[in-house]
Scaffold this motif. Structure first.
Motif, PDB file in Angstrom:
ATOM      1  N   VAL A  53       0.843  -1.196   0.000  1.00  0.00           N
ATOM      2  CA  VAL A  53       0.000   0.000   0.000  1.00  0.00           C
ATOM      3  C   VAL A  53       0.881   1.250   0.000  1.00  0.00           C
ATOM      4  O   VAL A  53       2.092   1.177   0.221  1.00  0.00           O
ATOM      5  CB  VAL A  53      -0.948   0.014   1.221  1.00  0.00           C
ATOM      6  N   ALA A  54       0.263   2.392  -0.245  1.00  0.00           N
ATOM      7  CA  ALA A  54       0.979   3.668  -0.221  1.00  0.00           C
ATOM      8  C   ALA A  54       1.451   3.968   1.199  1.00  0.00           C
ATOM      9  O   ALA A  54       0.802   3.593   2.182  1.00  0.00           O
ATOM     10  CB  ALA A  54       0.072   4.781  -0.725  1.00  0.00           C
ATOM     11  N   ASN A  55       2.595   4.642   1.312  1.00  0.00           N
ATOM     12  CA  ASN A  55       3.226   4.868   2.622  1.00  0.00           C
ATOM     13  C   ASN A  55       2.401   5.745   3.553  1.00  0.00           C
ATOM     14  O   ASN A  55       2.473   5.586   4.774  1.00  0.00           O
ATOM     15  CB  ASN A  55       4.602   5.499   2.432  1.00  0.00           C
ATOM     16  N   LYS A  56       1.618   6.653   3.041  1.00  0.00           N
ATOM     17  CA  LYS A  56       0.898   7.624   3.884  1.00  0.00           C
ATOM     18  C   LYS A  56      -0.511   7.185   4.286  1.00  0.00           C
ATOM     19  O   LYS A  56      -1.219   7.935   4.932  1.00  0.00           O
ATOM     20  CB  LYS A  56       0.799   8.967   3.151  1.00  0.00           C
ATOM     21  N   THR A  57      -0.936   5.988   3.902  1.00  0.00           N
ATOM     22  CA  THR A  57      -2.309   5.575   4.184  1.00  0.00           C
ATOM     23  C   THR A  57      -2.442   4.994   5.589  1.00  0.00           C
ATOM     24  O   THR A  57      -1.484   4.516   6.176  1.00  0.00           O
ATOM     25  CB  THR A  57      -2.790   4.528   3.174  1.00  0.00           C
ATOM     26  N   ASN A  58      -3.664   5.045   6.111  1.00  0.00           N
ATOM     27  CA  ASN A  58      -3.928   4.455   7.413  1.00  0.00           C
ATOM     28  C   ASN A  58      -4.845   3.239   7.255  1.00  0.00           C
ATOM     29  O   ASN A  58      -5.303   2.918   6.160  1.00  0.00           O
ATOM     30  CB  ASN A  58      -4.526   5.486   8.381  1.00  0.00           C
TER      31      ASN A  58
ATOM     32  N   ILE B 216      -7.357   1.867   4.053  1.00  0.00           N
ATOM     33  CA  ILE B 216      -7.059   0.580   3.425  1.00  0.00           C
ATOM     34  C   ILE B 216      -8.293  -0.314   3.444  1.00  0.00           C
ATOM     35  O   ILE B 216      -8.645  -0.937   2.442  1.00  0.00           O
ATOM     36  CB  ILE B 216      -5.866  -0.102   4.131  1.00  0.00           C
ATOM     37  N   ALA B 217      -8.994  -0.370   4.577  1.00  0.00           N
ATOM     38  CA  ALA B 217     -10.195  -1.202   4.688  1.00  0.00           C
ATOM     39  C   ALA B 217     -11.283  -0.750   3.713  1.00  0.00           C
ATOM     40  O   ALA B 217     -11.926  -1.579   3.063  1.00  0.00           O
ATOM     41  CB  ALA B 217     -10.716  -1.179   6.121  1.00  0.00           C
ATOM     42  N   LYS B 218     -11.484   0.555   3.584  1.00  0.00           N
ATOM     43  CA  LYS B 218     -12.497   1.076   2.651  1.00  0.00           C
ATOM     44  C   LYS B 218     -12.137   0.739   1.210  1.00  0.00           C
ATOM     45  O   LYS B 218     -13.006   0.378   0.415  1.00  0.00           O
ATOM     46  CB  LYS B 218     -12.640   2.589   2.815  1.00  0.00           C
TER      47      LYS B 218
ATOM     48  N   ASN C   5      -3.818  -5.029   9.605  1.00  0.00           N
ATOM     49  CA  ASN C   5      -2.543  -4.844  10.292  1.00  0.00           C
ATOM     50  C   ASN C   5      -1.553  -4.287   9.270  1.00  0.00           C
ATOM     51  O   ASN C   5      -1.500  -4.754   8.138  1.00  0.00           O
ATOM     52  CB  ASN C   5      -2.006  -6.162  10.846  1.00  0.00           C
ATOM     53  N   THR C   6      -0.767  -3.278   9.682  1.00  0.00           N
ATOM     54  CA  THR C   6       0.183  -2.671   8.766  1.00  0.00           C
ATOM     55  C   THR C   6       1.597  -2.780   9.320  1.00  0.00           C
ATOM     56  O   THR C   6       1.798  -2.864  10.536  1.00  0.00           O
ATOM     57  CB  THR C   6      -0.139  -1.189   8.512  1.00  0.00           C
TER      58      THR C   6
ATOM     59  N   VAL D  23      -4.622  -7.897   5.526  1.00  0.00           N
ATOM     60  CA  VAL D  23      -6.055  -7.652   5.644  1.00  0.00           C
ATOM     61  C   VAL D  23      -6.757  -8.970   5.972  1.00  0.00           C
ATOM     62  O   VAL D  23      -6.605  -9.947   5.243  1.00  0.00           O
ATOM     63  CB  VAL D  23      -6.610  -7.066   4.327  1.00  0.00           C
ATOM     64  N   THR D  24      -7.514  -8.981   7.063  1.00  0.00           N
ATOM     65  CA  THR D  24      -8.318 -10.144   7.429  1.00  0.00           C
ATOM     66  C   THR D  24      -9.745  -9.891   6.990  1.00  0.00           C
ATOM     67  O   THR D  24     -10.329  -8.860   7.328  1.00  0.00           O
ATOM     68  CB  THR D  24      -8.278 -10.376   8.957  1.00  0.00           C
ATOM     69  N   ILE D  25     -10.301 -10.827   6.215  1.00  0.00           N
ATOM     70  CA  ILE D  25     -11.669 -10.668   5.739  1.00  0.00           C
ATOM     71  C   ILE D  25     -12.587 -11.614   6.491  1.00  0.00           C
ATOM     72  O   ILE D  25     -12.135 -12.514   7.198  1.00  0.00           O
ATOM     73  CB  ILE D  25     -11.764 -10.886   4.212  1.00  0.00           C
ATOM     74  N   ALA D  26     -13.890 -11.405   6.351  1.00  0.00           N
ATOM     75  CA  ALA D  26     -14.886 -12.191   7.073  1.00  0.00           C
ATOM     76  C   ALA D  26     -14.836 -13.649   6.643  1.00  0.00           C
ATOM     77  O   ALA D  26     -14.426 -13.977   5.518  1.00  0.00           O
ATOM     78  CB  ALA D  26     -16.281 -11.621   6.834  1.00  0.00           C
TER      79      ALA D  26
END
Length: 95
Positions: A26-31, A35-37, A51-52, A81-84
């Protein structure tokens, strides 16, 4: 510039996929919220957790016939990323 750069497909990430966890660069500045959205919008799955971590660049050197060249690989950010339960992301769908 997109938030999700690429999925990371290694042996470790393939093992994590069995438990419903997927690894992305992912991009360095994202939270985590952004990421989830983005994952929900791109793949249409319900995200349970994100988790990042930052993968710092490593020193590399190589020898040629005339000299030794050294440098550093670039630093990047990974998201696990953990999905359902019961949902799957298929990276090989369009191939």
């Amino acid at each position: 510039m997109s938030i999700i750069k690429r999925p990371i497909l290694t042996e470790k990430s393939q093992d994590l996929q069995k438990g419903g966890q997927y690894v992305f660069e992912v991009a360095n500045k994202t939270n985590k919220i952004e990421i989830a959205k983005e994952i929900k919008k791109m793949y249409g799955v319900e995200v349970v957790a994100v988790n990042t971590l930052r993968q710092f660049g490593k020193k590399k050197s190589r020898s040629t016939r005339t000299k030794v060249t050294s440098g550093i690989t670039s630093t990047f950010k990974k998201a696990i990323v953990t999905i359902a339960k019961g949902e799957v992301i298929d990276f090989y769908d369009g191939i």
